[in-house]
Design an enzyme around this catalytic site. Structure first.
Site, PDB file in Angstrom:
ATOM      1  N   ASP A 115       0.168 -13.352  33.086  1.00 35.66           N
ATOM      2  CA  ASP A 115      -0.562 -13.497  31.832  1.00 35.66           C
ATOM      3  C   ASP A 115      -1.171 -14.888  31.693  1.00 35.66           C
ATOM      4  O   ASP A 115      -2.267 -15.036  31.139  1.00 35.66           O
ATOM      5  CB  ASP A 115       0.356 -13.198  30.638  1.00 35.66           C
ATOM      6  CG  ASP A 115       0.460 -11.705  30.399  1.00 35.66           C
ATOM      7  OD1 ASP A 115      -0.578 -11.023  30.486  1.00 35.66           O
ATOM      8  OD2 ASP A 115       1.573 -11.219  30.158  1.00 35.66           O
ATOM      9  N   GLU A 160       3.365 -18.080  28.993  1.00 32.81           N
ATOM     10  CA  GLU A 160       2.312 -17.232  29.568  1.00 32.81           C
ATOM     11  C   GLU A 160       1.053 -17.209  28.712  1.00 32.81           C
ATOM     12  O   GLU A 160       0.080 -16.554  29.048  1.00 32.81           O
ATOM     13  CB  GLU A 160       2.838 -15.813  29.814  1.00 32.81           C
ATOM     14  CG  GLU A 160       3.524 -15.179  28.627  1.00 32.81           C
ATOM     15  CD  GLU A 160       4.144 -13.817  28.949  1.00 32.81           C
ATOM     16  OE1 GLU A 160       3.913 -13.282  30.039  1.00 32.81           O
ATOM     17  OE2 GLU A 160       4.847 -13.291  28.068  1.00 32.81           O
ATOM     18  N   CYS A 184       8.257 -16.371  36.973  1.00 28.49           N
ATOM     19  CA  CYS A 184       8.611 -14.969  37.213  1.00 28.49           C
ATOM     20  C   CYS A 184       7.375 -14.086  37.319  1.00 28.49           C
ATOM     21  O   CYS A 184       7.484 -12.867  37.361  1.00 28.49           O
ATOM     22  CB  CYS A 184       9.565 -14.459  36.144  1.00 28.49           C
ATOM     23  SG  CYS A 184       8.845 -14.480  34.497  1.00 28.49           S
ATOM     24  N   HIS A 211       0.619  -3.783  35.483  1.00 23.24           N
ATOM     25  CA  HIS A 211       2.006  -3.323  35.554  1.00 23.24           C
ATOM     26  C   HIS A 211       2.164  -2.107  36.456  1.00 23.24           C
ATOM     27  O   HIS A 211       3.235  -1.868  37.001  1.00 23.24           O
ATOM     28  CB  HIS A 211       2.565  -3.090  34.150  1.00 23.24           C
ATOM     29  CG  HIS A 211       2.823  -4.374  33.443  1.00 23.24           C
ATOM     30  ND1 HIS A 211       1.919  -4.945  32.588  1.00 23.24           N
ATOM     31  CD2 HIS A 211       3.867  -5.235  33.534  1.00 23.24           C
ATOM     32  CE1 HIS A 211       2.401  -6.099  32.165  1.00 23.24           C
ATOM     33  NE2 HIS A 211       3.581  -6.303  32.708  1.00 23.24           N
TER      34      HIS A 211
HETATM   35  C1  PEP Z   1       3.813 -12.487  33.529  1.00 16.90           C
HETATM   36  O1  PEP Z   1       2.986 -12.359  32.627  1.00 16.90           O
HETATM   37  O2  PEP Z   1       3.642 -13.219  34.522  1.00 16.90           O
HETATM   38  C2  PEP Z   1       5.076 -11.739  33.477  1.00 16.90           C
HETATM   39  C3  PEP Z   1       6.029 -11.966  34.343  1.00 16.90           C
HETATM   40  O3  PEP Z   1       5.198 -10.755  32.544  1.00 16.90           O
HETATM   41  P1  PEP Z   1       4.457  -9.349  32.675  1.00 16.90           P
HETATM   42  O4  PEP Z   1       3.929  -9.212  34.064  1.00 16.90           O
HETATM   43  O5  PEP Z   1       5.450  -8.287  32.378  1.00 16.90           O
HETATM   44  O6  PEP Z   1       3.383  -9.434  31.649  1.00 16.90           O
HETATM   45 MG    MG Z   2       3.494 -11.352  30.797  1.00 16.20          MG
END
Ligand code: PEP
Ligand code: MG
Length: 600
Positions: A474, A450, A521, A206
């Site tokens: 994920d 995910e 996403c 993140h």
């Molecule tokens: C993902 O896991 O791809 C996602 C979009 O959520 P995050 O990156 O916030 O875990």
């Molecule tokens: Mg995620």
């Protein structure tokens, strides 16, 4: 990894890592001491004892005041069982700050050993923790964690100048840190920080995601940057290739200045066409949407050519603060987001996905786990702390009266979680109806796909979810068993691994069969190299950070759905990730040479 010059002389050294956020920055290194608080032990002369004692007492008083304020806010936000328990803990901590054993004994150590307050407090804390550890009674034994928390809070006030140094950064520096949490990164001001470099981290951590949102070039996972770089060194940070040139030669500097110019020209040209639709030359349209972490980012999403928010990571509302967001704050925040978008735009609000690397105040979420990515995070935490979840759901529902919103649940692993969450949403709607508060009764409730189990049973989930959004970050992490924040296993991050391609294909066709919308996403959606393969899957939407939108759109506009489909079919026939990657890279290189040009 150190590429050249492995001795400690940093002249012309090249440090390599993972290019986490694109762009080239040239500037001076600012070494930031990030990580767990490391108190500096220092012997002090006799004439400093009084001042040091005074400094310690001031830190205790500041820590007490901070706790009193937290307590007051909790009381104001209304009492329930959890806030009651919470206040009890705060009272215990407040009492400890008056405790003779903690306060007086630390002062005695300062005086007798002639050491600074940080050192004395650490020694004394260790002694008290040992004392509690010996206790027979389990309850009393557990109090050692309270001692550690109280001590850490005082320590933070003692070392305030180091701890707050992100705020004191002056213009144009390049931060070099062992680690930056997503919460730290969110506080960086792009006007002042021209790039950052960390020892730890992976491409889909993140911290990297926030860097892309802020459009700050970044290289993470270098392992040794903090050892090789000194404060004040001149640096070139190449976020495209994941390289840092330390104290570059004149020729290197000139080459990178040229590369920076090229990159900026390329970006400017992409922006020119970013308002055109994402449609292939044979008429296949895919919606492009933006991912955001804060409401302010909507502006950038619009200026980069999208009008919908495909993923709002609301957990960022909970970071860098001591209190929980209130229902009113949730409501006003989501209302602000939806009202800052063009009419008819949709905002997909993901309920808080705290846990793993996104840690909110330990006052409310006290989980310590040796495996946090598999711990109490995402929907598990929402269901475990329902009072916090309901506050958010109420805020979302209220805001749904002012614009099109969708609710998206993170980390769902099976039907039970989806059903439980839906029940809570329904019960909250009944409450609001009773209170005569307007909201969108038809608000869609969808899920992130995910967790591998969710992908495998996506046919079942598709019957009960209103939409799917695939979180490849994920999904790849859990399917390939690689920690997305760990630089040692970044090499295993293989979005084109046959297992991932099969899962994507399966989830999307299950969504199609159930006639529900499906999008991606995860970061993969914003990586140009994967665009045609993903297009071939026949998705409804790709959601990504703002800076990726124009580039992905251009690739789509210069391709046909037929060739995308062919690329996917060929890829699905292959046996290894290396084969698929080589094939896709070759095809994409031929079609879009400018995308992969920028190497030095
Ligand atoms: C993902 O896991 O791809 C996602 C979009 O959520 P995050 O990156 O916030 O875990
Ligand atoms: Mg995620």
């Amino acid at each position: 990894m150190i590429m050249a010059d492995s001795n400690t002389n940093t002249t012309n050294c090249v440090v390599s890592g993972v290019g986490a956020s694109p762009g080239i920055a040239i500037g001076r290194a600012f070494l930031l001491d990030r990580g767990k608080l490391k108190p500096r032990g220092e012997k002090i002369p006799s004439d400093r004892v009084a001042a040091e004692t005074e400094r310690f007492l001031r830190a205790v008083a500041d820590a007490r005041q901070e706790l009193e304020e937290i307590k007051e806010k909790t009381l104001k936000s209304g009492g329930n069982e959890v806030s009651g328990q919470h206040n009890y803990i705060l009272d215990v901590h407040l009492l400890m700050m008056k405790d003779k054993m903690l306060v007086d004994d630390t002062i005695t150590l300062i005086k007798e050993k002639k050491i600074n307050a940080e050192w004395a407090l650490s020694l004394n804390t260790e002694k008290i923790i040992n004392f509690f550890e010996q206790m027979q009674d389990a309850y009393l034994r557990e109090r050692q964690s309270d001692v550690a928390h109280v001590s850490e809070r005082i320590l933070r006030h003692l070392t305030k100048s180091d701890y707050d140094s992100i705020d004191r950064i002056s213009h144009g520096v390049i931060i070099v840190a062992h680690d930056l949490s997503p919460a730290d990164t969110l506080q960086l001001n792009p006007q002042k920080v021209s790039a950052f470099v960390t020892d730890l981290g992976g491409r889909t951590s993140h911290t990297a995601i926030v860097a892309r949102s802020l459009e700050i070039p970044a290289v993470v996972g270098t392992e040794y940057a903090t050892e090789k770089i000194n404060g004040g060194d001149r640096l070139v940070v190449d976020g495209i290739e994941g390289k840092i040139i330390v104290n570059p030669s004149r020729e290197q500097l000139a080459a990178y200045q040229e590369k920076k110019k090229q990159y900026n020209t390329f970006q400017a040209q992409l922006i020119l066409n970013c308002d055109l639709p994402a449609e292939t030359t044979d008429g296949f349209r895919v919606a492009l949407a933006g991912n955001i972490e804060t409401p302010e980012e909507t502006e950038s999403i619009i200026s980069h050519g999208a009008s919908n928010i495909g993923l709002y990571r609301t957990e960022f509302l909970y970071l860098n603060r001591q209190t929980l967001p209130s229902e009113e704050e949730h409501f006003l925040t989501y209302k602000k987001v939806t009202e800052s978008l063009p009419p008819e735009s949709t905002t997909t609000i993901r309920t808080f996905d705290l846990g793993a690397d996104k840690i909110a105040s330990s006052e409310y979420f006290q989980e310590e786990s040796i495996n946090p990515a598999l711990g109490l995070r995402g929907i598990r935490l929402c269901l475990n702390r329902q009072e916090i979840f309901v506050t958010q759901i109420r805020g979302i529902l209220k805001a749904s009266h002012y614009g099109k919103l969708k609710i998206m649940l993170p980390m769902v692993s099976g039907l039970k979680e989806l059903r439980q969450a839906r029940e809570i949403v329904e019960a909250t709607k009944v409450e609001l109806e009773r209170e005569k508060v307007p909201f969108d009764a038809e608000i869609p409730v969808g899920i992130m796909i995910e967790v591998p189990s969710a992908a495998i049973i996506s046919d079942q989930l598709a019957r009960e979810a209103d939409f799917f959004s695939i979180g490849t970050n994920d999904l790849i992490q859990y399917t390939l068993a690689l920690d997305r924040s760990n630089e040692h296993v970044s090499y295993l991050y293989e979005p084109l691994h046959p297992a991932i391609l099969r899962l994507l294909d399966q989830v999307i066709s299950n969504a199609r069969d159930a006639e529900i919308p499906v999008s991606i996403c995860g970061e993969m959606a914003g990586e140009p190299i994967y665009t045609l393969v993903l297009l071939g899957l026949g998705l409804d939407k790709l959601s990504m950070n703002a800076i990726s939108i124009p580039h992905i759109k251009q690739i789509i506009r210069q391709s046909t759905f037929v060739e995308a489909r062919k690329m996917l079919e060929e890829s699905l026939k292959m046996n290894t990730a290396i084969e698929v990657e080589a094939y896709v890279a070759k095809e994409m290189n031929q079609r879009f040479p400018e995308t992969f040009l920028m190497k030095i």
